[in-house]
Design a protein around this motif. Structure first.
Motif, PDB file in Angstrom:
ATOM      1  N   GLU A  66     -59.285  -2.337 -16.903  1.00 21.56           N
ATOM      2  CA  GLU A  66     -58.896  -0.940 -17.155  1.00 21.56           C
ATOM      3  C   GLU A  66     -58.290  -0.761 -18.547  1.00 21.56           C
ATOM      4  O   GLU A  66     -57.534  -1.609 -19.010  1.00 21.56           O
ATOM      5  N   LYS A  67     -58.647   0.357 -19.190  1.00 22.15           N
ATOM      6  CA  LYS A  67     -58.119   0.737 -20.505  1.00 22.15           C
ATOM      7  C   LYS A  67     -57.259   1.976 -20.365  1.00 22.15           C
ATOM      8  O   LYS A  67     -57.447   2.777 -19.466  1.00 22.15           O
ATOM      9  N   SER A  68     -56.374   2.139 -21.305  1.00 23.28           N
ATOM     10  CA  SER A  68     -55.551   3.336 -21.408  1.00 23.28           C
ATOM     11  C   SER A  68     -56.156   4.231 -22.480  1.00 23.28           C
ATOM     12  O   SER A  68     -57.321   4.081 -22.845  1.00 23.28           O
ATOM     13  N   THR A  69     -55.350   5.137 -22.992  1.00 25.40           N
ATOM     14  CA  THR A  69     -55.704   5.922 -24.163  1.00 25.40           C
ATOM     15  C   THR A  69     -54.694   5.592 -25.251  1.00 25.40           C
ATOM     16  O   THR A  69     -53.629   5.034 -24.972  1.00 25.40           O
ATOM     17  N   MET A  70     -55.016   5.918 -26.487  1.00 26.55           N
ATOM     18  CA  MET A  70     -54.106   5.657 -27.598  1.00 26.55           C
ATOM     19  C   MET A  70     -52.802   6.411 -27.333  1.00 26.55           C
ATOM     20  O   MET A  70     -52.820   7.604 -27.039  1.00 26.55           O
ATOM     21  N   HIS A  71     -51.681   5.692 -27.417  1.00 28.60           N
ATOM     22  CA  HIS A  71     -50.371   6.313 -27.203  1.00 28.60           C
ATOM     23  C   HIS A  71     -49.298   5.518 -27.947  1.00 28.60           C
ATOM     24  O   HIS A  71     -49.574   4.481 -28.525  1.00 28.60           O
ATOM     25  N   SER A  72     -48.076   6.040 -27.897  1.00 27.85           N
ATOM     26  CA  SER A  72     -46.968   5.440 -28.645  1.00 27.85           C
ATOM     27  C   SER A  72     -45.803   5.107 -27.733  1.00 27.85           C
ATOM     28  O   SER A  72     -45.613   5.723 -26.678  1.00 27.85           O
ATOM     29  N   HIS A  73     -45.018   4.153 -28.187  1.00 27.65           N
ATOM     30  CA  HIS A  73     -43.752   3.802 -27.543  1.00 27.65           C
ATOM     31  C   HIS A  73     -42.723   3.567 -28.650  1.00 27.65           C
ATOM     32  O   HIS A  73     -43.067   3.076 -29.723  1.00 27.65           O
ATOM     33  N   PRO A  74     -41.445   3.858 -28.376  1.00 27.71           N
ATOM     34  CA  PRO A  74     -40.391   3.388 -29.286  1.00 27.71           C
ATOM     35  C   PRO A  74     -40.241   1.874 -29.058  1.00 27.71           C
ATOM     36  O   PRO A  74     -41.048   1.276 -28.337  1.00 27.71           O
ATOM     37  N   ASN A  75     -39.223   1.245 -29.610  1.00 26.65           N
ATOM     38  CA  ASN A  75     -38.966  -0.164 -29.306  1.00 26.65           C
ATOM     39  C   ASN A  75     -38.918  -0.333 -27.793  1.00 26.65           C
ATOM     40  O   ASN A  75     -38.336   0.504 -27.090  1.00 26.65           O
ATOM     41  N   THR A  76     -39.531  -1.413 -27.298  1.00 30.73           N
ATOM     42  CA  THR A  76     -39.582  -1.618 -25.851  1.00 30.73           C
ATOM     43  C   THR A  76     -39.275  -3.063 -25.484  1.00 30.73           C
ATOM     44  O   THR A  76     -39.443  -3.980 -26.286  1.00 30.73           O
ATOM     45  N   VAL A  77     -38.841  -3.220 -24.241  1.00 33.25           N
ATOM     46  CA  VAL A  77     -38.720  -4.523 -23.611  1.00 33.25           C
ATOM     47  C   VAL A  77     -39.563  -4.449 -22.346  1.00 33.25           C
ATOM     48  O   VAL A  77     -39.384  -3.546 -21.526  1.00 33.25           O
ATOM     49  N   ALA A  78     -40.507  -5.383 -22.201  1.00 30.87           N
ATOM     50  CA  ALA A  78     -41.363  -5.433 -21.022  1.00 30.87           C
ATOM     51  C   ALA A  78     -41.057  -6.705 -20.245  1.00 30.87           C
ATOM     52  O   ALA A  78     -40.774  -7.746 -20.835  1.00 30.87           O
ATOM     53  N   VAL A  79     -41.116  -6.591 -18.927  1.00 32.98           N
ATOM     54  CA  VAL A  79     -41.056  -7.765 -18.060  1.00 32.98           C
ATOM     55  C   VAL A  79     -42.321  -7.717 -17.207  1.00 32.98           C
ATOM     56  O   VAL A  79     -42.534  -6.758 -16.453  1.00 32.98           O
ATOM     57  N   PHE A  80     -43.148  -8.732 -17.354  1.00 36.34           N
ATOM     58  CA  PHE A  80     -44.421  -8.771 -16.639  1.00 36.34           C
ATOM     59  C   PHE A  80     -44.191  -9.258 -15.216  1.00 36.34           C
ATOM     60  O   PHE A  80     -43.511 -10.254 -14.987  1.00 36.34           O
ATOM     61  N   LEU A  81     -44.764  -8.542 -14.278  1.00 36.95           N
ATOM     62  CA  LEU A  81     -44.625  -8.871 -12.860  1.00 36.95           C
ATOM     63  C   LEU A  81     -45.788  -9.722 -12.365  1.00 36.95           C
ATOM     64  O   LEU A  81     -45.717 -10.287 -11.276  1.00 36.95           O
ATOM     65  N   THR A  82     -46.841  -9.786 -13.159  1.00 38.59           N
ATOM     66  CA  THR A  82     -48.031 -10.566 -12.816  1.00 38.59           C
ATOM     67  C   THR A  82     -48.489 -11.332 -14.054  1.00 38.59           C
ATOM     68  O   THR A  82     -48.178 -10.949 -15.176  1.00 38.59           O
ATOM     69  N   ASP A  83     -49.225 -12.394 -13.844  1.00 34.44           N
ATOM     70  CA  ASP A  83     -49.926 -13.037 -14.958  1.00 34.44           C
ATOM     71  C   ASP A  83     -50.908 -12.008 -15.502  1.00 34.44           C
ATOM     72  O   ASP A  83     -51.474 -11.213 -14.730  1.00 34.44           O
ATOM     73  N   ALA A  84     -51.125 -11.996 -16.805  1.00 30.69           N
ATOM     74  CA  ALA A  84     -52.005 -10.972 -17.366  1.00 30.69           C
ATOM     75  C   ALA A  84     -52.660 -11.434 -18.657  1.00 30.69           C
ATOM     76  O   ALA A  84     -52.093 -12.227 -19.407  1.00 30.69           O
ATOM     77  N   LYS A  85     -53.858 -10.904 -18.866  1.00 26.46           N
ATOM     78  CA  LYS A  85     -54.572 -11.048 -20.133  1.00 26.46           C
ATOM     79  C   LYS A  85     -54.885  -9.637 -20.599  1.00 26.46           C
ATOM     80  O   LYS A  85     -55.308  -8.794 -19.801  1.00 26.46           O
TER      81      LYS A  85
END
Length: 124
Positions: A54-73
């Motif tokens: 699945e793809k998203s659309t072009m978008h923006s975020h300010p500075n972020t911190v992500a915590v991955f809940l699943t293994d991902a590529k």
């Protein structure tokens, strides 16, 4: 003279598109993938879900911190056309400076994460 005017109009149009792309809120333009879980004057917490491929659309975020809940590529495509691949393990934290991108889950499994957008001085 017409060429000069057309060139100026083209440059202004491209600059305007770039500004609009930077201003796109993920929770608005990619509501299928991004759900606001919590927000106050310091942070906005998003639940993020991408199905396989699945793809998203072009978008923006300010500075972020992500915590991955699943293994991902995945792959990020930036407004200039450059791309960046990523591979993470469940539990991995990641800081990302403010950016505009188009994310894509290039894996064969779901990609889930909690994304904390920083506001105020932390977000710029």
């Amino acid at each position: 003279m017409k060429r000069v005017i057309l060139s100026v109009v083209a440059v202004i149009a491209l600059a305007s598109v770039a500004v609009l792309l930077r201003a796109q809120d993920a929770a608005k333009v990619s509501a299928k993938q991004y759900t606001v879980a919590f927000e106050n004057d310091q942070v906005r917490v998003l639940k993020v879900h991408y199905g396989p491929g699945e793809k998203s659309t072009m978008h923006s975020h300010p500075n972020t911190v992500a915590v991955f809940l699943t293994d991902a590529k995945g792959k990020f495509t930036f407004p200039d056309g450059k791309t960046q691949d990523m591979e993470v393990k469940a539990g991995d934290p990641q800081f990302t400076p403010a950016s505009t991108h188009l994310p894509e889950n290039t894996g064969t499994t779901e990609m889930n994460m909690i994304l904390v957008e920083l506001k105020g001085k932390g977000g710029s």
